[in-house]
Design a protein around this motif. Structure first.
Motif, PDB file in Angstrom:
ATOM      1  N   PRO A 196       1.022 -14.621  -6.416  1.00 42.41           N
ATOM      2  CA  PRO A 196       1.844 -13.408  -6.381  1.00 42.41           C
ATOM      3  C   PRO A 196       2.691 -13.344  -5.104  1.00 42.41           C
ATOM      4  O   PRO A 196       2.194 -13.548  -4.008  1.00 42.41           O
ATOM      5  CB  PRO A 196       0.841 -12.270  -6.407  1.00 42.41           C
ATOM      6  CG  PRO A 196      -0.490 -12.883  -6.659  1.00 42.41           C
ATOM      7  CD  PRO A 196      -0.399 -14.342  -6.405  1.00 42.41           C
ATOM      8  N   ILE A 197       3.982 -13.072  -5.300  1.00 35.44           N
ATOM      9  CA  ILE A 197       4.901 -12.872  -4.191  1.00 35.44           C
ATOM     10  C   ILE A 197       5.535 -11.511  -4.402  1.00 35.44           C
ATOM     11  O   ILE A 197       6.038 -11.213  -5.481  1.00 35.44           O
ATOM     12  CB  ILE A 197       5.997 -13.966  -4.163  1.00 35.44           C
ATOM     13  CG1 ILE A 197       5.374 -15.346  -4.002  1.00 35.44           C
ATOM     14  CG2 ILE A 197       6.997 -13.681  -3.051  1.00 35.44           C
ATOM     15  CD1 ILE A 197       6.369 -16.470  -4.175  1.00 35.44           C
ATOM     16  N   GLY A 198       5.529 -10.686  -3.375  1.00 34.12           N
ATOM     17  CA  GLY A 198       6.069  -9.342  -3.535  1.00 34.12           C
ATOM     18  C   GLY A 198       6.909  -8.891  -2.367  1.00 34.12           C
ATOM     19  O   GLY A 198       6.733  -9.355  -1.241  1.00 34.12           O
ATOM     20  N   VAL A 199       7.821  -8.005  -2.677  1.00 32.77           N
ATOM     21  CA  VAL A 199       8.608  -7.318  -1.664  1.00 32.77           C
ATOM     22  C   VAL A 199       8.620  -5.840  -2.016  1.00 32.77           C
ATOM     23  O   VAL A 199       8.505  -5.461  -3.181  1.00 32.77           O
ATOM     24  CB  VAL A 199      10.066  -7.855  -1.585  1.00 32.77           C
ATOM     25  CG1 VAL A 199      10.088  -9.284  -1.107  1.00 32.77           C
ATOM     26  CG2 VAL A 199      10.789  -7.706  -2.899  1.00 32.77           C
ATOM     27  N   GLY A 200       8.727  -5.028  -1.003  1.00 31.38           N
ATOM     28  CA  GLY A 200       8.748  -3.589  -1.239  1.00 31.38           C
ATOM     29  C   GLY A 200       9.631  -2.887  -0.239  1.00 31.38           C
ATOM     30  O   GLY A 200       9.888  -3.398   0.847  1.00 31.38           O
ATOM     31  N   VAL A 201      10.086  -1.722  -0.615  1.00 26.95           N
ATOM     32  CA  VAL A 201      10.896  -0.904   0.271  1.00 26.95           C
ATOM     33  C   VAL A 201      10.476   0.553   0.079  1.00 26.95           C
ATOM     34  O   VAL A 201      10.191   0.986  -1.033  1.00 26.95           O
ATOM     35  CB  VAL A 201      12.411  -1.101   0.007  1.00 26.95           C
ATOM     36  CG1 VAL A 201      12.784  -0.664  -1.392  1.00 26.95           C
ATOM     37  CG2 VAL A 201      13.238  -0.392   1.046  1.00 26.95           C
ATOM     38  N   ASN A 239       8.884  -1.517  -5.520  1.00 29.63           N
ATOM     39  CA  ASN A 239       8.182  -2.775  -5.309  1.00 29.63           C
ATOM     40  C   ASN A 239       8.558  -3.778  -6.387  1.00 29.63           C
ATOM     41  O   ASN A 239       8.753  -3.418  -7.540  1.00 29.63           O
ATOM     42  CB  ASN A 239       6.660  -2.561  -5.351  1.00 29.63           C
ATOM     43  CG  ASN A 239       6.191  -1.681  -4.234  1.00 29.63           C
ATOM     44  OD1 ASN A 239       6.300  -2.062  -3.074  1.00 29.63           O
ATOM     45  ND2 ASN A 239       5.691  -0.504  -4.563  1.00 29.63           N
ATOM     46  N   LEU A 240       8.627  -5.027  -5.993  1.00 31.69           N
ATOM     47  CA  LEU A 240       8.881  -6.117  -6.921  1.00 31.69           C
ATOM     48  C   LEU A 240       7.802  -7.161  -6.694  1.00 31.69           C
ATOM     49  O   LEU A 240       7.616  -7.643  -5.577  1.00 31.69           O
ATOM     50  CB  LEU A 240      10.264  -6.726  -6.687  1.00 31.69           C
ATOM     51  CG  LEU A 240      10.600  -7.971  -7.519  1.00 31.69           C
ATOM     52  CD1 LEU A 240      10.642  -7.615  -8.996  1.00 31.69           C
ATOM     53  CD2 LEU A 240      11.914  -8.564  -7.062  1.00 31.69           C
ATOM     54  N   LEU A 241       7.082  -7.492  -7.741  1.00 34.31           N
ATOM     55  CA  LEU A 241       6.007  -8.486  -7.649  1.00 34.31           C
ATOM     56  C   LEU A 241       6.267  -9.571  -8.685  1.00 34.31           C
ATOM     57  O   LEU A 241       6.427  -9.290  -9.869  1.00 34.31           O
ATOM     58  CB  LEU A 241       4.650  -7.830  -7.906  1.00 34.31           C
ATOM     59  CG  LEU A 241       3.425  -8.724  -7.817  1.00 34.31           C
ATOM     60  CD1 LEU A 241       3.278  -9.305  -6.406  1.00 34.31           C
ATOM     61  CD2 LEU A 241       2.178  -7.956  -8.191  1.00 34.31           C
ATOM     62  N   VAL A 242       6.336 -10.792  -8.233  1.00 30.29           N
ATOM     63  CA  VAL A 242       6.558 -11.945  -9.107  1.00 30.29           C
ATOM     64  C   VAL A 242       5.347 -12.870  -8.964  1.00 30.29           C
ATOM     65  O   VAL A 242       4.897 -13.151  -7.866  1.00 30.29           O
ATOM     66  CB  VAL A 242       7.849 -12.703  -8.710  1.00 30.29           C
ATOM     67  CG1 VAL A 242       8.037 -13.930  -9.579  1.00 30.29           C
ATOM     68  CG2 VAL A 242       9.054 -11.776  -8.806  1.00 30.29           C
ATOM     69  N   ASN A 243       4.829 -13.333 -10.100  1.00 27.50           N
ATOM     70  CA  ASN A 243       3.687 -14.245 -10.079  1.00 27.50           C
ATOM     71  C   ASN A 243       4.214 -15.680 -10.174  1.00 27.50           C
ATOM     72  O   ASN A 243       4.608 -16.141 -11.233  1.00 27.50           O
ATOM     73  CB  ASN A 243       2.729 -13.925 -11.223  1.00 27.50           C
ATOM     74  CG  ASN A 243       1.392 -14.604 -11.033  1.00 27.50           C
ATOM     75  OD1 ASN A 243       1.138 -15.217  -9.993  1.00 27.50           O
ATOM     76  ND2 ASN A 243       0.546 -14.489 -12.033  1.00 27.50           N
TER      77      ASN A 243
END
Length: 184
Positions: free
Chosen positions: A33-38, A23-27
């Motif tokens: 918060p914007i996130g992407v996950g795999v 997971n990658l979470l950027v504030n």
């Protein structure tokens, strides 16, 4: 018997279900918060590991010299995150040493070797050659129960290469120390 020692062969066929969750979470100041996950998980067969060695013993001392090889035979899928297979041939040359004194309950063991890796043809990625050293100091508290200290040292001797090595000439190194508990 060969050279006064015992000849042995082994074949290991690992099966596993690696689970990858990244997971990658950027504030973002503007959007929050914007996130992407795999996530990836697949049960699959790993590569066969064939090994042969000659072992000797004298009193409490046991030692062996051997060679092992990885045979790309697993269910490798390029682009899949959870491959148990590395899909590359490798040759490992190793030696081991054990001092086991059952009268006082101590087992001191070490193994050292060099692994020569070949290219994963599906990704054109060649992992560098590797040096490895593993050791364990184990005390039998009872006939069935053991406590110990274990360690590991790994040093990549040559850099990764090939067109699949997009992050550059990576060279890994690991030093580990931990405990062990055993029950037979």
């Amino acid at each position: 018997k060969i050279l006064g020692g015992n000849l042995a062969f082994s074949l290991t066929v690992p099966v596993g279900e690696p689970r990858v969750n990244a997971n990658l979470l950027v504030n973002s100041p503007r959007f929050g918060p914007i996130g992407v996950g795999v996530t990836d998980k697949n049960a699959n067969l790993s590569d066969f590991f064939l090994q042969s060695f000659v072992g000797w013993q004298s009193g409490n001392f046991h030692w062996q010299l051997g060679v092992g090889g990885v045979i790309p035979s697993g269910t490798y899928v390029a682009g899949q995150l959870s491959n148990a297979s590395l899909n590359r041939p490798a040759l490992d040359v190793f030696g081991t040493f054990t001092w086991l004194d059952s009268a006082i309950g101590w087992d001191l063991s070490a193994a050292v070797g060099v692994t020569f890796n070949q290219t994963n043809t599906a990704t054109d990625y060649k992992s560098g050659d590797e040096f490895h050293l593993e050791w364990a100091a184990t005390k039998y508290i009872t006939k069935e129960f053991t406590l110990g200290l274990v360690g590991y040292y790994y040093q990549q001797l040559t850099a990764d290469s090939g067109t699949g090595a997009r992050l550059g000439a990576f060279e890994g190194r690991v030093i580990a120390l931990g405990g062990s508990i055993g029950y037979t």
